[in-house]
Design a protein around this motif. Structure first.
Motif, PDB file in Angstrom:
ATOM      1  N   GLU A  78     -18.658  22.142  -7.902  1.00 33.47           N
ATOM      2  CA  GLU A  78     -18.300  22.644  -6.569  1.00 33.47           C
ATOM      3  C   GLU A  78     -18.485  21.564  -5.522  1.00 33.47           C
ATOM      4  OE1 GLU A  78     -20.119  26.335  -5.498  1.00 33.47           O
ATOM      5  OE2 GLU A  78     -19.409  27.277  -7.346  1.00 33.47           O
ATOM      6  N   ASN A  79     -19.491  20.734  -5.738  1.00 27.91           N
ATOM      7  CA  ASN A  79     -19.769  19.650  -4.802  1.00 27.91           C
ATOM      8  C   ASN A  79     -18.718  18.543  -4.986  1.00 27.91           C
ATOM      9  OD1 ASN A  79     -20.732  17.415  -3.517  1.00 27.91           O
ATOM     10  ND2 ASN A  79     -22.864  17.752  -4.104  1.00 27.91           N
ATOM     11  N   ARG A  80     -17.992  18.243  -3.917  1.00 29.48           N
ATOM     12  CA  ARG A  80     -16.910  17.243  -4.027  1.00 29.48           C
ATOM     13  C   ARG A  80     -17.257  15.966  -3.259  1.00 29.48           C
ATOM     14  NH1 ARG A  80     -11.928  20.437  -5.923  1.00 29.48           N
ATOM     15  NH2 ARG A  80     -13.173  21.778  -7.247  1.00 29.48           N
ATOM     16  N   ASP A  81     -18.548  15.591  -3.232  1.00 28.70           N
ATOM     17  CA  ASP A  81     -18.874  14.422  -2.420  1.00 28.70           C
ATOM     18  C   ASP A  81     -18.761  13.112  -3.196  1.00 28.70           C
ATOM     19  OD1 ASP A  81     -21.088  14.568  -3.985  1.00 28.70           O
ATOM     20  OD2 ASP A  81     -22.525  14.835  -2.355  1.00 28.70           O
ATOM     21  N   SER A  82     -18.394  13.173  -4.471  1.00 29.66           N
ATOM     22  CA  SER A  82     -18.103  11.963  -5.237  1.00 29.66           C
ATOM     23  C   SER A  82     -16.963  12.245  -6.207  1.00 29.66           C
ATOM     24  CB  SER A  82     -19.315  11.520  -6.058  1.00 29.66           C
ATOM     25  OG  SER A  82     -20.267  10.906  -5.241  1.00 29.66           O
ATOM     26  N   TRP A  83     -16.249  11.173  -6.548  1.00 32.56           N
ATOM     27  CA  TRP A  83     -15.092  11.294  -7.435  1.00 32.56           C
ATOM     28  C   TRP A  83     -15.251  10.358  -8.611  1.00 32.56           C
ATOM     29  CZ3 TRP A  83     -10.285  14.045  -6.481  1.00 32.56           C
ATOM     30  CH2 TRP A  83     -10.391  14.919  -5.398  1.00 32.56           C
ATOM     31  N   TYR A  84     -14.534  10.659  -9.672  1.00 30.60           N
ATOM     32  CA  TYR A  84     -14.537   9.812 -10.854  1.00 30.60           C
ATOM     33  C   TYR A  84     -13.100   9.404 -11.154  1.00 30.60           C
ATOM     34  CZ  TYR A  84     -15.558   8.125 -15.520  1.00 30.60           C
ATOM     35  OH  TYR A  84     -15.691   7.325 -16.621  1.00 30.60           O
ATOM     36  N   LEU A  85     -12.884   8.116 -11.242  1.00 28.71           N
ATOM     37  CA  LEU A  85     -11.552   7.608 -11.602  1.00 28.71           C
ATOM     38  C   LEU A  85     -11.538   7.475 -13.129  1.00 28.71           C
ATOM     39  CD1 LEU A  85      -9.863   4.551  -9.833  1.00 28.71           C
ATOM     40  CD2 LEU A  85      -9.122   5.598 -11.952  1.00 28.71           C
ATOM     41  N   HIS A  86     -10.930   8.427 -13.767  1.00 26.85           N
ATOM     42  CA  HIS A  86     -11.004   8.505 -15.235  1.00 26.85           C
ATOM     43  C   HIS A  86     -10.203   7.383 -15.892  1.00 26.85           C
ATOM     44  CE1 HIS A  86     -11.559  10.797 -19.008  1.00 26.85           C
ATOM     45  NE2 HIS A  86     -10.431  10.205 -19.336  1.00 26.85           N
ATOM     46  N   ASP A  87      -8.991   7.175 -15.444  1.00 28.68           N
ATOM     47  CA  ASP A  87      -8.127   6.141 -16.044  1.00 28.68           C
ATOM     48  C   ASP A  87      -7.145   5.604 -15.014  1.00 28.68           C
ATOM     49  OD1 ASP A  87      -8.989   6.165 -18.683  1.00 28.68           O
ATOM     50  OD2 ASP A  87      -7.362   7.444 -19.428  1.00 28.68           O
ATOM     51  N   LEU A  88      -6.899   4.323 -15.099  1.00 24.67           N
ATOM     52  CA  LEU A  88      -5.733   3.698 -14.468  1.00 24.67           C
ATOM     53  C   LEU A  88      -5.164   2.795 -15.546  1.00 24.67           C
ATOM     54  CD1 LEU A  88      -3.846   2.724 -12.193  1.00 24.67           C
ATOM     55  CD2 LEU A  88      -5.620   1.088 -11.555  1.00 24.67           C
ATOM     56  N   ALA A  89      -3.924   3.036 -15.949  1.00 21.92           N
ATOM     57  CA  ALA A  89      -3.352   2.251 -17.046  1.00 21.92           C
ATOM     58  C   ALA A  89      -1.850   2.091 -16.851  1.00 21.92           C
ATOM     59  CB  ALA A  89      -3.623   2.941 -18.380  1.00 21.92           C
ATOM     60  N   LEU A  90      -1.376   0.902 -17.147  1.00 21.03           N
ATOM     61  CA  LEU A  90       0.052   0.595 -17.061  1.00 21.03           C
ATOM     62  C   LEU A  90       0.526   0.027 -18.386  1.00 21.03           C
ATOM     63  CD1 LEU A  90       0.117  -1.412 -13.681  1.00 21.03           C
ATOM     64  CD2 LEU A  90       0.165   1.052 -13.987  1.00 21.03           C
ATOM     65  N   LEU A  91       1.783   0.266 -18.705  1.00 26.56           N
ATOM     66  CA  LEU A  91       2.382  -0.438 -19.842  1.00 26.56           C
ATOM     67  C   LEU A  91       2.349  -1.938 -19.555  1.00 26.56           C
ATOM     68  CD1 LEU A  91       5.535   1.741 -20.638  1.00 26.56           C
ATOM     69  CD2 LEU A  91       3.386   1.634 -21.938  1.00 26.56           C
ATOM     70  N   PRO A  92       2.247  -2.765 -20.601  1.00 26.64           N
ATOM     71  CA  PRO A  92       2.174  -4.213 -20.357  1.00 26.64           C
ATOM     72  C   PRO A  92       3.300  -4.726 -19.461  1.00 26.64           C
ATOM     73  CG  PRO A  92       1.664  -3.729 -22.643  1.00 26.64           C
ATOM     74  CD  PRO A  92       2.066  -2.423 -22.016  1.00 26.64           C
ATOM     75  N   GLU A  93       4.523  -4.193 -19.644  1.00 22.43           N
ATOM     76  CA  GLU A  93       5.641  -4.714 -18.850  1.00 22.43           C
ATOM     77  C   GLU A  93       5.580  -4.295 -17.382  1.00 22.43           C
ATOM     78  OE1 GLU A  93       5.798  -2.927 -21.634  1.00 22.43           O
ATOM     79  OE2 GLU A  93       7.333  -1.363 -21.559  1.00 22.43           O
ATOM     80  N   ALA A  94       4.707  -3.354 -17.052  1.00 23.89           N
ATOM     81  CA  ALA A  94       4.582  -2.906 -15.656  1.00 23.89           C
ATOM     82  C   ALA A  94       3.426  -3.587 -14.929  1.00 23.89           C
ATOM     83  CB  ALA A  94       4.394  -1.384 -15.620  1.00 23.89           C
ATOM     84  N   ARG A  95       2.703  -4.446 -15.654  1.00 23.52           N
ATOM     85  CA  ARG A  95       1.512  -5.075 -15.067  1.00 23.52           C
ATOM     86  C   ARG A  95       1.862  -6.359 -14.315  1.00 23.52           C
ATOM     87  NH1 ARG A  95      -2.055  -4.530 -20.617  1.00 23.52           N
ATOM     88  NH2 ARG A  95      -1.773  -2.265 -20.794  1.00 23.52           N
ATOM     89  N   GLY A  96       0.973  -6.722 -13.412  1.00 31.30           N
ATOM     90  CA  GLY A  96       1.064  -8.033 -12.782  1.00 31.30           C
ATOM     91  C   GLY A  96       1.946  -8.082 -11.553  1.00 31.30           C
ATOM     92  N   GLY A  97       2.485  -6.951 -11.136  1.00 33.38           N
ATOM     93  CA  GLY A  97       3.370  -6.962  -9.957  1.00 33.38           C
ATOM     94  C   GLY A  97       2.850  -6.130  -8.798  1.00 33.38           C
ATOM     95  N   GLY A  98       1.562  -5.814  -8.823  1.00 33.75           N
ATOM     96  CA  GLY A  98       0.982  -5.035  -7.729  1.00 33.75           C
ATOM     97  C   GLY A  98       1.054  -3.533  -7.931  1.00 33.75           C
ATOM     98  N   ASN A  99       1.534  -3.085  -9.092  1.00 32.82           N
ATOM     99  CA  ASN A  99       1.659  -1.632  -9.312  1.00 32.82           C
ATOM    100  C   ASN A  99       0.301  -0.923  -9.348  1.00 32.82           C
ATOM    101  OD1 ASN A  99       4.482  -1.273  -9.431  1.00 32.82           O
ATOM    102  ND2 ASN A  99       4.524  -2.125 -11.505  1.00 32.82           N
ATOM    103  N   ALA A 100      -0.682  -1.560  -9.958  1.00 32.88           N
ATOM    104  CA  ALA A 100      -2.004  -0.917 -10.018  1.00 32.88           C
ATOM    105  C   ALA A 100      -2.580  -0.798  -8.608  1.00 32.88           C
ATOM    106  CB  ALA A 100      -2.940  -1.731 -10.916  1.00 32.88           C
ATOM    107  N   ARG A 101      -2.449  -1.866  -7.849  1.00 30.31           N
ATOM    108  CA  ARG A 101      -2.964  -1.835  -6.474  1.00 30.31           C
ATOM    109  C   ARG A 101      -2.293  -0.717  -5.676  1.00 30.31           C
ATOM    110  NH1 ARG A 101      -2.836  -7.335  -4.858  1.00 30.31           N
ATOM    111  NH2 ARG A 101      -0.601  -7.008  -4.891  1.00 30.31           N
ATOM    112  N   ALA A 102      -0.984  -0.540  -5.853  1.00 26.48           N
ATOM    113  CA  ALA A 102      -0.252   0.498  -5.112  1.00 26.48           C
ATOM    114  C   ALA A 102      -0.732   1.898  -5.500  1.00 26.48           C
ATOM    115  CB  ALA A 102       1.249   0.351  -5.371  1.00 26.48           C
ATOM    116  N   GLY A 103      -1.001   2.112  -6.786  1.00 21.92           N
ATOM    117  CA  GLY A 103      -1.510   3.415  -7.219  1.00 21.92           C
ATOM    118  C   GLY A 103      -2.879   3.694  -6.617  1.00 21.92           C
ATOM    119  N   LEU A 104      -3.715   2.666  -6.595  1.00 27.87           N
ATOM    120  CA  LEU A 104      -5.053   2.853  -6.019  1.00 27.87           C
ATOM    121  C   LEU A 104      -4.967   3.127  -4.523  1.00 27.87           C
ATOM    122  CD1 LEU A 104      -7.015   0.093  -7.956  1.00 27.87           C
ATOM    123  CD2 LEU A 104      -7.331   2.569  -8.138  1.00 27.87           C
ATOM    124  N   ALA A 105      -4.021   2.492  -3.854  1.00 22.59           N
ATOM    125  CA  ALA A 105      -3.878   2.729  -2.408  1.00 22.59           C
ATOM    126  C   ALA A 105      -3.561   4.199  -2.140  1.00 22.59           C
ATOM    127  CB  ALA A 105      -2.789   1.822  -1.839  1.00 22.59           C
TER     128      ALA A 105
END
Ligand code: COA
Length: 162
Positions: A78-105
């Motif tokens: 019930e307490n929502r004062d902290s979050w857990y980022l379970h996974d952030l994952a991209l296919l190899p061909e989608a990496r290296g172009g800022g996609n992970a940063r955009a998802g985190l934003a």
């Protein structure tokens, strides 16, 4: 490619990306299905030309608690004062172009609370650049035992370690 809210129809694609991105930490489809059902507002996919090219899953979770791998949560706190980022994952061909940063934003834009994660795959430097700070204690080390030797518990949005 663009990030958008994850839907139930994306789950096969999400599982396929997870298998490639985390070969040493397989999790069953039901785990992804449950996270999406519990926290649809903080689960996203990166949509590419051939379907799901990446995903991000986060949910409210007590700080310092680490969900065991490949395990159903059974519900959210019930307490929502902290979050857990379970996974952030991209296919190899989608990496290296800022996609992970955009998802985190996207995620950072909607969560005004500390976010924790377990870094694996030697990704600690990536997370540090995104504002996550490594935390360490004997208790945390014990909880990380199933995640492999390079696993680190990291938190963003707190002023001091703990
Ligand atoms: C980790 C991952 C999500 C990064 O995705 P990405 O698309 O390469 O990241 P971005 O292009 O958005 O990079 C953002 C920044 O982080 C840097 N970066 C990316 N991967 C990095 C790494 N492993 N170590 C250090 N820095 C890294 C980039 O150079 C970039 O730097 P810049 O801001 O100076 O340009 C991706 O490599 C991946 O899916 N890996 C497999 C799954 C995984 O390990 N997830 C994290 C486990 S907890």
């Amino acid at each position: 490619m663009r990030w958008r809210a994850m839907e139930a129809g994306d789950l096969d694609g999400v599982v396929a990306v997870a298998r490639i991105a985390f070969p040493d930490h397989p999790e069953s489809r039901t785990c992804f299905e449950e996270r999406l059902a519990l926290a649809p507002g903080s689960c996203f996919v990166l949509e590419g030309e051939r379907g799901v090219a990446g995903y991000l899953i986060a949910y409210p979770w007590p700080r310092g608690a680490i969900p065991p791998l490949d395990t159903l949560l059974g519900g959210l706190p019930e307490n929502r004062d902290s979050w857990y980022l379970h996974d952030l994952a991209l296919l190899p061909e989608a990496r290296g172009g800022g996609n992970a940063r955009a998802g985190l934003a996207l995620l950072f834009g909607q969560i005004d609370a500390p976010i924790a994660l377990v870094s694996v795959n030697e990704s600690a430097a990536f997370w540090q650049a995104q504002g996550f700070v490594p935390q360490d204690s004997p208790e945390l080390r014990a909880k990380l035992s199933s995640y492999g030797p390079d696993a680190r518990y990291m938190v963003r949005g707190v002023t001091k370690p703990g």
